[in-house]
Scaffold this motif. Structure first.
Motif, mmCIF file in Angstrom:
data_model
loop_
_atom_site.group_PDB
_atom_site.id
_atom_site.type_symbol
_atom_site.label_atom_id
_atom_site.label_comp_id
_atom_site.label_asym_id
_atom_site.label_seq_id
_atom_site.Cartn_x
_atom_site.Cartn_y
_atom_site.Cartn_z
ATOM 1 N N GLY A 31 38.595 45.012 52.412
ATOM 2 C CA GLY A 31 39.169 43.905 53.012
ATOM 3 C C GLY A 31 39.387 42.780 51.968
ATOM 4 N N VAL A 32 39.205 42.791 50.729
ATOM 5 C CA VAL A 32 39.510 41.479 49.868
ATOM 6 C C VAL A 32 40.292 41.594 48.744
ATOM 7 C CG1 VAL A 32 37.859 40.443 48.001
ATOM 8 C CG2 VAL A 32 36.811 41.308 50.283
ATOM 9 N N ILE A 33 41.089 40.675 48.591
ATOM 10 C CA ILE A 33 42.123 40.484 47.317
ATOM 11 C C ILE A 33 41.002 40.021 46.019
ATOM 12 C CG2 ILE A 33 44.246 39.390 46.584
ATOM 13 C CD1 ILE A 33 45.197 39.212 49.415
ATOM 14 N N ASN A 34 40.936 41.180 45.444
ATOM 15 C CA ASN A 34 40.107 40.970 44.176
ATOM 16 C C ASN A 34 41.085 40.481 43.107
ATOM 17 O OD1 ASN A 34 38.304 40.855 42.175
ATOM 18 N ND2 ASN A 34 38.075 42.866 41.972
ATOM 19 N N LEU A 35 40.934 38.885 42.842
ATOM 20 C CA LEU A 35 41.661 38.264 41.985
ATOM 21 C C LEU A 35 41.266 38.359 40.346
ATOM 22 C CD1 LEU A 35 43.179 35.339 44.187
ATOM 23 C CD2 LEU A 35 44.131 37.585 43.523
ATOM 24 N N LYS A 83 28.858 41.000 47.576
ATOM 25 C CA LYS A 83 27.863 41.659 48.541
ATOM 26 C C LYS A 83 27.223 40.393 48.928
ATOM 27 C CE LYS A 83 23.779 44.494 49.089
ATOM 28 N NZ LYS A 83 23.009 45.718 48.176
ATOM 29 N N PRO A 84 26.740 39.449 48.251
ATOM 30 C CA PRO A 84 25.983 38.321 48.955
ATOM 31 C C PRO A 84 26.941 37.730 50.020
ATOM 32 C CG PRO A 84 25.613 38.410 46.528
ATOM 33 C CD PRO A 84 26.594 39.613 46.913
ATOM 34 N N LEU A 85 28.344 37.460 49.682
ATOM 35 C CA LEU A 85 29.127 36.863 50.531
ATOM 36 C C LEU A 85 29.440 37.544 51.800
ATOM 37 C CD1 LEU A 85 31.946 35.831 47.748
ATOM 38 C CD2 LEU A 85 30.157 34.166 49.008
ATOM 39 N N ARG A 86 29.381 38.929 51.645
ATOM 40 C CA ARG A 86 29.566 39.705 52.913
ATOM 41 C C ARG A 86 28.205 39.373 53.847
ATOM 42 N NH1 ARG A 86 31.324 43.869 49.274
ATOM 43 N NH2 ARG A 86 29.519 44.795 49.366
ATOM 44 N N ALA A 90 30.872 35.406 54.909
ATOM 45 C CA ALA A 90 31.816 34.339 54.352
ATOM 46 C C ALA A 90 33.244 34.548 54.722
ATOM 47 C CB ALA A 90 31.697 34.249 52.752
ATOM 48 N N PRO A 91 34.121 33.432 54.992
ATOM 49 C CA PRO A 91 35.446 33.531 55.563
ATOM 50 C C PRO A 91 36.212 34.094 54.274
ATOM 51 C CG PRO A 91 34.707 31.128 55.678
ATOM 52 C CD PRO A 91 33.430 31.913 55.095
ATOM 53 N N HIS A 92 37.262 34.673 54.665
ATOM 54 C CA HIS A 92 38.054 35.642 53.829
ATOM 55 C C HIS A 92 38.640 34.869 52.236
ATOM 56 C CE1 HIS A 92 38.029 39.094 56.386
ATOM 57 N NE2 HIS A 92 38.671 38.303 57.291
ATOM 58 N N ILE A 94 36.887 32.748 50.717
ATOM 59 C CA ILE A 94 35.637 32.538 49.878
ATOM 60 C C ILE A 94 35.672 33.731 48.601
ATOM 61 C CG2 ILE A 94 33.322 32.159 49.659
ATOM 62 C CD1 ILE A 94 34.838 29.831 50.916
ATOM 63 N N PRO A 95 35.750 35.034 49.394
ATOM 64 C CA PRO A 95 35.671 35.961 48.207
ATOM 65 C C PRO A 95 36.838 35.866 47.109
ATOM 66 C CG PRO A 95 35.232 36.892 50.211
ATOM 67 C CD PRO A 95 35.649 35.441 50.410
ATOM 68 N N MET A 96 38.026 35.633 47.497
ATOM 69 C CA MET A 96 39.154 35.395 46.485
ATOM 70 C C MET A 96 38.973 34.131 45.505
ATOM 71 S SD MET A 96 42.443 35.608 49.440
ATOM 72 C CE MET A 96 43.568 35.167 48.070
ATOM 73 N N ILE A 97 38.415 33.114 46.157
ATOM 74 C CA ILE A 97 38.307 31.864 45.190
ATOM 75 C C ILE A 97 36.984 32.403 44.285
ATOM 76 C CG2 ILE A 97 37.088 29.747 45.275
ATOM 77 C CD1 ILE A 97 38.565 29.128 47.839
#
Length: 293
Positions: A31-35, A83-86, A90-92, A94-97
């Motif tokens: 569920g993450v857009i890995n930029l 994994k730490p963000l999960r 964390a809001p969606h 945050i992983p993108m950033i």
């Protein structure tokens, strides 16, 4: 000749599709857009170049090195960043950033090691002979790209639909919490998915490096933009959509160069994509659904 341009479009679209397969796999499961996927794509290309030039090994060894190097980087991104963000819910965004930052780190690291100038695979890495069918000429790299993209898409489809592993991934994509309650090791499968998706990106990096005959630290950025467009067009998280979206973008770009001009290739391709999304915002194979907790 139109037929030759269609072959060029098919090979270019297959490159986009191959890159997008890993991209959409991560989104579909995590569920993450890995930029950072564009930078991982670039790492795979440089890993293959290093093995082929420094160790004087053939292309197949370079492809294995690209898969392993990119896969390890992808797994580390998941383990150290996602994994730490999960765990912190964390809001969606945050992983993108965070993955943007990881991509910048990878780009700068490779640039510091190899420099900013273009590099190329050694002459003769790929056979230069072409297959002639009537007036059509298909090079070995074009044929390899087309075959690799379709074979890998078929393998992914079979794994996702016909194996226990694929069913577990689909359960996680539907609801990680429900999958965990069913006894599925969610975190381990997240890690495996990140490795596999990055390995696909590494293969794509080698093939596009051979196709364009140029490797440079920022080579992943244009592909990242195209990859995002492809997975949105095909439907977020859908493997079939990634393949068809990549082919659509490749054909749109090549045919716009033939009939309009090279300066308008991106404008025409993305304009057509925009029109399709106006009609079907969820993409060709996507569904408008909310992911459950």
């Amino acid at each position: 000749m139109l037929e030759q341009q269609l072959i060029n479009a098919l090979s270019l679209g297959s490159v986009y599709a191959l890159f997008a397969l890993g991209f959409t796999l991560v989104f579909g499961v995590l569920g993450v857009i890995n930029l950072a996927h564009g930078a991982v794509f670039m790492v795979g290309a440089y890993a293959a170049l290093t093995v082929i030039t420094a160790l004087n090994l053939p292309l197949w060894a370079g492809l294995i090195a690209a898969m392993l190097a990119a896969g390890v980087v992808g797994a580390l991104i998941d383990f150290l960043v996602l994994k730490p963000l999960r765990r912190r819910n964390a809001p969606h965004l945050i992983p993108m950033i965070a993955t943007i930052g990881v991509g910048i780190i990878l780009n700068n690291t490779v640039q510091g090691i190899f420099g900013a100038s273009n590099l190329r695979f050694p002459h003769g890495t790929v056979p230069e002979e072409s297959i002639q069918i009537g007036d059509l000429h298909v090079t070995a790299i074009e044929l390899g790209i087309i075959l690799a993209s379709f074979v890998l898409m078929a393998i992914l489809m079979i794994v996702m639909r016909r194996t226990q592993f694929g069913r577990a991934l689909r359960a996680i994509a539907e609801s990680p919490k429900a999958a965990w309650l069913l006894g599925i090791n969610v975190e381990r499968l997240f890690l495996v998915t990140s490795f596999a998706a990055a390995a696909l990106g590494g293969i794509a990096g080698v093939l596009i490096g051979l196709y364009s005959n140029a490797l440079f630290p920022l080579m992943g950025q244009p592909m990242l933009h195209k990859g995002i467009a492809v997975i949105i067009l095909g439907g977020m998280g859908d493997i079939r959509g990634a393949m068809i979206g990549g082919l659509f973008l490749g054909f749109a770009e090549v045919l716009s160069v033939v009939y309009i001009g090279s300066t308008m290739r991106d404008a025409v391709a993305f304009g057509l994509l925009f029109l399709i999304l106006l009609i079907r915002p969820q993409g060709l194979f996507g569904k408008i659904v909310q992911r459950k907790a």
